[in-house]
Design a protein around this motif. Structure first.
Motif, short mmCIF file in Angstrom:
data_model
loop_
_atom_site.label_atom_id
_atom_site.label_comp_id
_atom_site.label_asym_id
_atom_site.label_seq_id
_atom_site.Cartn_x
_atom_site.Cartn_y
_atom_site.Cartn_z
N GLY A 48 49.02 71.17 28.34
CA GLY A 48 49.06 72.56 28.78
C GLY A 48 48.74 72.72 30.26
N VAL A 49 47.72 71.98 30.73
CA VAL A 49 47.39 72.02 32.16
C VAL A 49 48.55 71.50 32.99
CG1 VAL A 49 45.88 71.02 33.92
CG2 VAL A 49 44.90 71.86 31.80
N HIS A 50 49.13 70.38 32.56
CA HIS A 50 50.24 69.81 33.33
C HIS A 50 51.42 70.77 33.37
CE1 HIS A 50 54.03 67.55 33.71
NE2 HIS A 50 53.37 66.91 34.67
N ARG A 51 51.79 71.34 32.21
CA ARG A 51 52.95 72.23 32.18
C ARG A 51 52.70 73.50 32.99
NH1 ARG A 51 54.44 67.77 30.21
NH2 ARG A 51 56.02 67.69 28.57
N ALA A 52 51.45 73.97 33.03
CA ALA A 52 51.15 75.15 33.85
C ALA A 52 51.35 74.85 35.33
CB ALA A 52 49.72 75.61 33.58
N LEU A 97 49.00 64.11 38.27
CA LEU A 97 50.39 64.21 37.81
C LEU A 97 50.87 65.66 37.84
CD1 LEU A 97 50.29 61.72 34.80
CD2 LEU A 97 51.65 61.48 36.88
N GLY A 98 49.98 66.61 37.53
CA GLY A 98 50.35 68.01 37.63
C GLY A 98 50.69 68.40 39.05
N THR A 99 49.94 67.87 40.01
CA THR A 99 50.24 68.15 41.42
C THR A 99 51.58 67.57 41.83
OG1 THR A 99 47.86 68.13 41.91
CG2 THR A 99 49.37 67.92 43.78
N VAL A 100 51.85 66.34 41.38
CA VAL A 100 53.14 65.72 41.68
C VAL A 100 54.28 66.54 41.09
CG1 VAL A 100 54.58 63.68 41.30
CG2 VAL A 100 52.16 63.41 41.84
N SER A 101 54.12 66.98 39.84
CA SER A 101 55.16 67.78 39.20
C SER A 101 55.34 69.12 39.89
CB SER A 101 54.83 67.99 37.72
OG SER A 101 54.89 66.77 37.00
N ALA A 130 60.21 66.80 48.33
CA ALA A 130 60.32 65.75 47.32
C ALA A 130 59.63 64.47 47.78
CB ALA A 130 61.79 65.48 47.01
N ALA A 131 59.78 64.13 49.06
CA ALA A 131 59.10 62.94 49.60
C ALA A 131 57.59 63.10 49.54
CB ALA A 131 59.56 62.71 51.04
N LEU A 132 57.11 64.31 49.77
CA LEU A 132 55.67 64.57 49.67
C LEU A 132 55.17 64.33 48.24
CD1 LEU A 132 52.99 65.61 50.85
CD2 LEU A 132 53.78 67.93 50.33
N GLY A 133 55.97 64.74 47.24
CA GLY A 133 55.59 64.50 45.85
C GLY A 133 55.44 63.03 45.54
N VAL A 134 56.38 62.20 46.03
CA VAL A 134 56.28 60.75 45.82
C VAL A 134 55.04 60.19 46.48
CG1 VAL A 134 57.43 58.54 46.21
CG2 VAL A 134 58.79 60.54 45.63
N LEU A 135 54.72 60.68 47.66
CA LEU A 135 53.52 60.21 48.37
C LEU A 135 52.25 60.52 47.59
CD1 LEU A 135 52.41 58.93 50.98
CD2 LEU A 135 52.32 61.24 51.95
N VAL A 136 52.17 61.72 47.02
CA VAL A 136 51.01 62.09 46.21
C VAL A 136 50.91 61.18 44.99
CG1 VAL A 136 50.00 63.92 44.80
CG2 VAL A 136 51.00 64.47 47.03
N LEU A 137 52.04 60.87 44.37
CA LEU A 137 52.03 59.97 43.22
C LEU A 137 51.48 58.60 43.60
CD1 LEU A 137 53.10 59.44 40.21
CD2 LEU A 137 55.07 58.42 41.35
N VAL A 138 51.95 58.06 44.70
CA VAL A 138 51.53 56.72 45.12
C VAL A 138 50.04 56.69 45.44
CG1 VAL A 138 51.80 54.97 46.92
CG2 VAL A 138 53.82 56.08 45.95
N MET A 184 40.09 75.36 39.53
CA MET A 184 40.47 73.98 39.23
C MET A 184 39.71 73.49 38.01
SD MET A 184 42.74 73.17 41.40
CE MET A 184 42.77 71.40 41.18
N TYR A 185 40.20 72.43 37.38
CA TYR A 185 39.58 71.88 36.20
C TYR A 185 38.73 70.69 36.60
CZ TYR A 185 43.02 74.81 34.09
OH TYR A 185 43.79 75.89 33.74
N LEU A 186 37.44 70.82 36.32
CA LEU A 186 36.49 69.82 36.75
C LEU A 186 36.17 68.88 35.61
CD1 LEU A 186 34.08 72.17 38.71
CD2 LEU A 186 36.03 70.90 39.58
N ALA A 187 35.72 67.70 35.95
CA ALA A 187 35.40 66.70 34.94
C ALA A 187 34.14 67.10 34.19
CB ALA A 187 35.22 65.33 35.58
N ASP A 188 34.14 66.84 32.87
CA ASP A 188 32.95 67.06 32.06
C ASP A 188 31.86 66.08 32.40
OD1 ASP A 188 34.63 68.04 29.06
OD2 ASP A 188 33.38 69.22 30.36
N ARG A 189 30.65 66.52 32.23
CA ARG A 189 29.55 65.56 32.25
C ARG A 189 29.48 64.91 30.88
NH1 ARG A 189 24.97 69.39 35.12
NH2 ARG A 189 26.04 69.65 37.11
N SER A 190 29.12 63.65 30.89
CA SER A 190 29.07 62.95 29.60
C SER A 190 27.95 63.51 28.75
CB SER A 190 28.85 61.44 29.84
OG SER A 190 27.67 61.23 30.56
N THR A 191 28.17 63.54 27.45
CA THR A 191 27.20 64.08 26.51
C THR A 191 26.57 62.94 25.75
OG1 THR A 191 28.56 66.03 26.28
CG2 THR A 191 26.89 65.67 24.59
N PRO A 192 25.22 62.84 25.68
CA PRO A 192 24.57 61.76 24.96
C PRO A 192 25.00 61.74 23.51
CG PRO A 192 22.98 62.98 26.29
CD PRO A 192 24.26 63.73 26.32
#
Length: 453
Positions: free
Chosen positions: A156-160, A33-37, A195-203, A1-9
């Motif tokens: 690229g992440v979303h399309r993958a 959004l990638g999960t919903v798609s 499809a209903a599960l996808g809408v639920l994840v979006l919400v 999975m793609y994790l969030a960066d730590r902020s850089t000073p």
């Protein structure tokens, strides 16, 4: 999975990725959004995988009738993109409009169970309408959730993730057909639930309201109205202004249709639009390409349904690397390189039909073409369109490209019927070569500070 960066000073630099051995951050919004798609594509591709057989064998629709139905629904999707993009910018709530689009696609799935051609046509029209409504707001959310130098990576992440759903959908459909007593009805019922599960994840997981999406470093975005006026406000505080000047300067600009189409007055967007349309006019549709592979290489008819999976697999593997490459060397260069790969695939089909490895080479080039263009083009558009009209700009270019490809499909089909598959493909290849050269000249990078290429 793609994790969030730590902020850089401020003032420090990050070590290269290859030394860290980690993948840089993508926004949680992009992952959601990638999960919903992914979920939605599982649902839609389940139906797509069995629909031709169901219509032709089950309901007795002629192949010509199916072709007309498929062409009309794709045309509807392309035209509705403009509505979705403009509406999202007008109400300043991209999640709401995208949610309506996903909701329409989910609500229409039960109509597939009716077993009547009219209900089926209505279901397909609603599904394509939903797809058209959600595409531009979704891509706008992605672009607004990533900094300018990581737009290609985010797409690229979303399309993958999206393509992963496209791979899983047909597999799940055929598994259901093999074990369920209801056959097609079982596939349609499971598709509706997914499809209903996808809408639920979006919400639940995609940030919404009138608030800008979170940034890639995890920092919450400003409310939509503040995000559109924070620059004017900061400039106003630098010096004394007359009473009311700050208010006038901070007032949000209009986002009507005139403003949306007025984007084409911007040279950079006008060039991108023109190149997308021009190249779309010479891009043979996937269905025709797979038919050409089968006819010119002798692929067994039983293996024909696996050809789209080959393209999707390559697309999945290359979507993120191509997005990162586009951020590094320039999105226009990668976009043109993708079309050069497609031209090479045309050439192989024309002049190397007896090569045993030909089907694999064509599918690799076809998947690489999508990886280099499908997410890279909206990333390039996002770099030259203001935030308040982001969805409209993406929809404008996407609609032009989709309609151009639809016209290409009609022209290619007519040329195939009149001349045969070889001359028709040769004409498409010659047209693509000429258009690619013209677009290469038009898309030459200009040294504009602060604007990604």
């Amino acid at each position: 999975m793609y994790l969030a960066d730590r902020s850089t000073p401020h003032g420090t630099t990050e070590a290269p990725d290859r030394l860290r051995g980690t993948v840089r951050a993508v926004s949680p919004t992009v992952l959601a959004l990638g999960t919903v798609s992914l979920i939605t594509d599982v649902s839609s591709e389940m139906v797509t995988a069995v629909l031709p057989l169901y219509l032709v064998m089950g309901l007795g629709l002629s192949p010509l009738g199916f072709g007309v139905l498929d062409g009309v629904q794709n045309g509807v999707s392309a035209l509705v993109q403009l509505t979705g993009g403009h509406l999202a910018d007008r109400v300043r709530n991209h999640k709401l409009v995208a949610g309506i689009g996903y909701g329409l696609s989910a609500l229409c799935k039960p109509l597939l169970l009716v077993g009547h051609l009219g209900a089926l046509g209505a279901a397909l029209a609603l599904d394509r309408t939903g797809k058209g409504l959600r595409t531009a707001p979704r891509d706008a959310l992605i672009s607004l959730s990533a900094p300018p130098d990581r737009q290609g990576r985010a797409f690229g992440v979303h399309r993958a993730m999206d393509t992963t759903g496209a791979l899983l959908g047909p597999v799940l459909a055929f598994l259901i057909l093999g074990v369920a007593a209801g056959g097609y009805d079982a596939v349609f019922a499971v598709s509706a639930c997914v499809a209903a599960l996808g809408v639920l994840v979006l919400v639940l997981f995609v940030p919404g309201g009138k608030r800008a999406p979170d940034r890639a470093d995890g920092t919450p975005g400003l409310p939509a109205r503040e995000a559109g006026t924070d620059r004017a406000g900061s400039e106003a505080t630098k010096g004394r202004t007359a009473p009311g000047a700050t208010k006038d300067r901070a007032a949000p600009e209009k986002t009507d249709l005139r403003a949306a189409f007025g984007l084409l007055r911007t040279r950079r967007l006008r060039v991108l639009f023109g190149c997308a349309v021009l190249l779309g006019l010479t891009t043979v549709s996937d269905a025709f390409l797979y038919l050409l592979v089968q006819r010119r290489t002798g692929v067994d008819e039983q293996l024909f349904p696996l050809l789209p999976l080959g393209t999707a697999t390559v697309f999945l593997l290359l979507a993120l690397p191509m997005g990162r490459l586009a951020d590094r060397v320039g999105r226009r260069a990668v976009f043109l390189a993708g079309h050069a790969g497609l031209l090479l695939a045309y050439g192989l089909l024309l002049w190397a039909p007896t090569t045993p490895a030909l089907p694999y080479l064509v599918l690799v080039l076809h998947g690489a073409f999508y990886a280099a263009t499908d997410g890279v083009l909206p990333a390039a558009v996002a770099a030259v369109v203001p935030e308040r009209l982001r969805a409209s700009g993406i929809a404008l270019v996407g609609t032009g490209q989709a309609l151009a490809r639809f016209c290409c499909s009609l022209a290619f089909g007519a040329a195939w019927a009149a001349w045969g598959d070889g001359p028709a493909l040769a004409a498409a290849a010659a047209g693509l070569a000429c258009c690619a050269v013209a677009c290469g000249v038009a898309l030459r990078p200009t040294p504009t500070p602060g604007v990604p290429r």
